[in-house]
Design an enzyme around this catalytic site. Structure first.
Site, short mmCIF file in Angstrom:
data_model
loop_
_atom_site.label_atom_id
_atom_site.label_comp_id
_atom_site.label_asym_id
_atom_site.label_seq_id
_atom_site.Cartn_x
_atom_site.Cartn_y
_atom_site.Cartn_z
N ASP A 245 0.85 -1.19 0.00
CA ASP A 245 0.00 0.00 0.00
C ASP A 245 0.89 1.24 0.00
OD1 ASP A 245 -3.16 0.73 1.71
OD2 ASP A 245 -2.29 1.44 -0.17
N ASP A 246 0.28 2.40 -0.25
CA ASP A 246 1.08 3.62 -0.26
C ASP A 246 1.38 4.07 1.17
OD1 ASP A 246 -1.66 5.91 -1.20
OD2 ASP A 246 -1.57 4.24 0.21
N ASP B 284 -2.31 4.91 7.94
CA ASP B 284 -2.60 6.07 8.79
C ASP B 284 -3.16 5.54 10.12
OD1 ASP B 284 -3.88 9.37 8.14
OD2 ASP B 284 -3.67 8.33 10.05
O1 LIG Z 1 -4.60 3.37 7.68
P1 LIG Z 1 -5.89 4.00 7.15
O2 LIG Z 1 -6.48 5.00 8.10
O3 LIG Z 1 -6.88 2.97 6.68
O4 LIG Z 1 -5.48 4.91 5.89
C1 LIG Z 1 -4.59 4.41 4.92
C2 LIG Z 1 -5.37 4.14 3.63
O5 LIG Z 1 -6.04 5.34 3.20
C3 LIG Z 1 -5.72 5.61 1.84
O6 LIG Z 1 -6.61 4.93 0.97
P2 LIG Z 1 -8.13 5.47 0.75
O7 LIG Z 1 -8.97 4.78 1.79
O8 LIG Z 1 -8.08 6.96 0.73
O9 LIG Z 1 -8.56 4.90 -0.64
P3 LIG Z 1 -7.75 4.92 -2.05
O10 LIG Z 1 -6.37 4.26 -1.77
O11 LIG Z 1 -8.60 4.10 -2.96
O12 LIG Z 1 -7.61 6.35 -2.45
C4 LIG Z 1 -4.34 5.01 1.65
O13 LIG Z 1 -4.15 4.67 0.28
C5 LIG Z 1 -4.39 3.76 2.51
O14 LIG Z 1 -4.90 2.68 1.79
N1 LIG Z 2 -3.47 11.23 0.58
C1 LIG Z 2 -3.62 10.74 1.84
N2 LIG Z 2 -4.57 9.82 2.09
C2 LIG Z 2 -4.67 9.36 3.35
N3 LIG Z 2 -5.55 8.44 3.89
C3 LIG Z 2 -5.26 8.35 5.19
N4 LIG Z 2 -4.22 9.14 5.53
C4 LIG Z 2 -3.83 9.78 4.38
C5 LIG Z 2 -2.82 10.76 4.09
O1 LIG Z 2 -2.04 11.21 4.95
N5 LIG Z 2 -2.77 11.19 2.80
MG LIG Z 3 -5.66 3.37 -0.13
#
Ligand SMILES: O=P(O)(O)OC[C@H]1O[C@H](OP(=O)(O)OP(=O)(O)O)[C@H](O)[C@@H]1O
Ligand SMILES: Nc1nc2[nH]cnc2c(=O)[nH]1
Ligand SMILES: [Mg+2]
Length: 161
Positions: A91-92, A95
């Site tokens: 994952d990227d 949080d």
């Molecule tokens: O640890 P957490 O509080 O769960 O946050 C981290 C996740 O939030 C973001 O995804 P998002 O849910 O925004 O969806 P996306 O990757 O499809 O944009 C990010 O890419 C992680 O997957």
């Molecule tokens: N782009 C972005 N998405 C998130 N989702 C949860 N935390 C983050 C953050 O710090 N940046």
């Molecule tokens: Mg995500």
């Protein structure tokens, strides 16, 4: 509540993903990679290329802002990864750790790696590149674009003293 921002450029993201790939090498070779959509897709593509891994699965998790604490639904399961044995989850960032918690529940035997980790989500990771303060919002290159800001002296909103 984000009080500061960490802007990640394409170049920095690529360097960080290559750094993660290098750190993952001794833990491999992996049967395959599971990218957590959508933020994990580009990091997974970079890491797949560096580790020469051709089997790429995805898992789609949707978290709900209003109930961010603990609410997440899996709209596409990582079928090809079984219980995760031999697989690498990418994952990227983590949080709160909610997304990682849900995915690790589906793939208990997989290794979980991400580029950026906030303190709350850090315990859910097996490996990451950079720790980011909890109140810092990471701005990814796919979410941003450079913007022209006129010189202070030419802004019409600054009263001339
Ligand atoms: O640890 P957490 O509080 O769960 O946050 C981290 C996740 O939030 C973001 O995804 P998002 O849910 O925004 O969806 P996306 O990757 O499809 O944009 C990010 O890419 C992680 O997957
Ligand atoms: N782009 C972005 N998405 C998130 N989702 C949860 N935390 C983050 C953050 O710090 N940046
Ligand atoms: Mg995500």
């Amino acid at each position: 509540m984000a009080t500061s921002y960490a802007t990640v450029t394409w170049d920095q993201l690529h360097r960080d993903a290559r750094q993660l790939a290098a750190e993952l090498m001794p833990r491999g070779p992996f049967k395959g990679i599971v990218a957590i959509t959508r933020g994990g897709l580009i990091p997974a593509a970079i890491i797949a290329r560096e580790l020469d891994c051709r089997l790429i699965e995805t898992v789609s998790v949707v978290t709900y802002d209003e109930e961010k604490q603990g609410e997440a639904s899996v709209i596409k399961r990582p079928e090809a990864a079984g219980d995760g044995e031999g697989f690498l989850i990418i994952d990227d960032l983590v949080d709160s750790g909610v997304t990682a918690q849900v995915v690790r529940g589906l793939l208990p035997k997989a290794l979980f790696a991400c580029l950026y980790a906030k303190p709350a989500g850090r315990p859910l990771t097996d490996m990451f590149v950079v720790e980011v303060p909890q109140e810092t919002w990471v701005l990814f290159p796919w979410d941003t674009a450079p913007l022209f800001i006129p010189p202070l002296a030419r802004r019409d909103d600054t009263s001339r003293s």
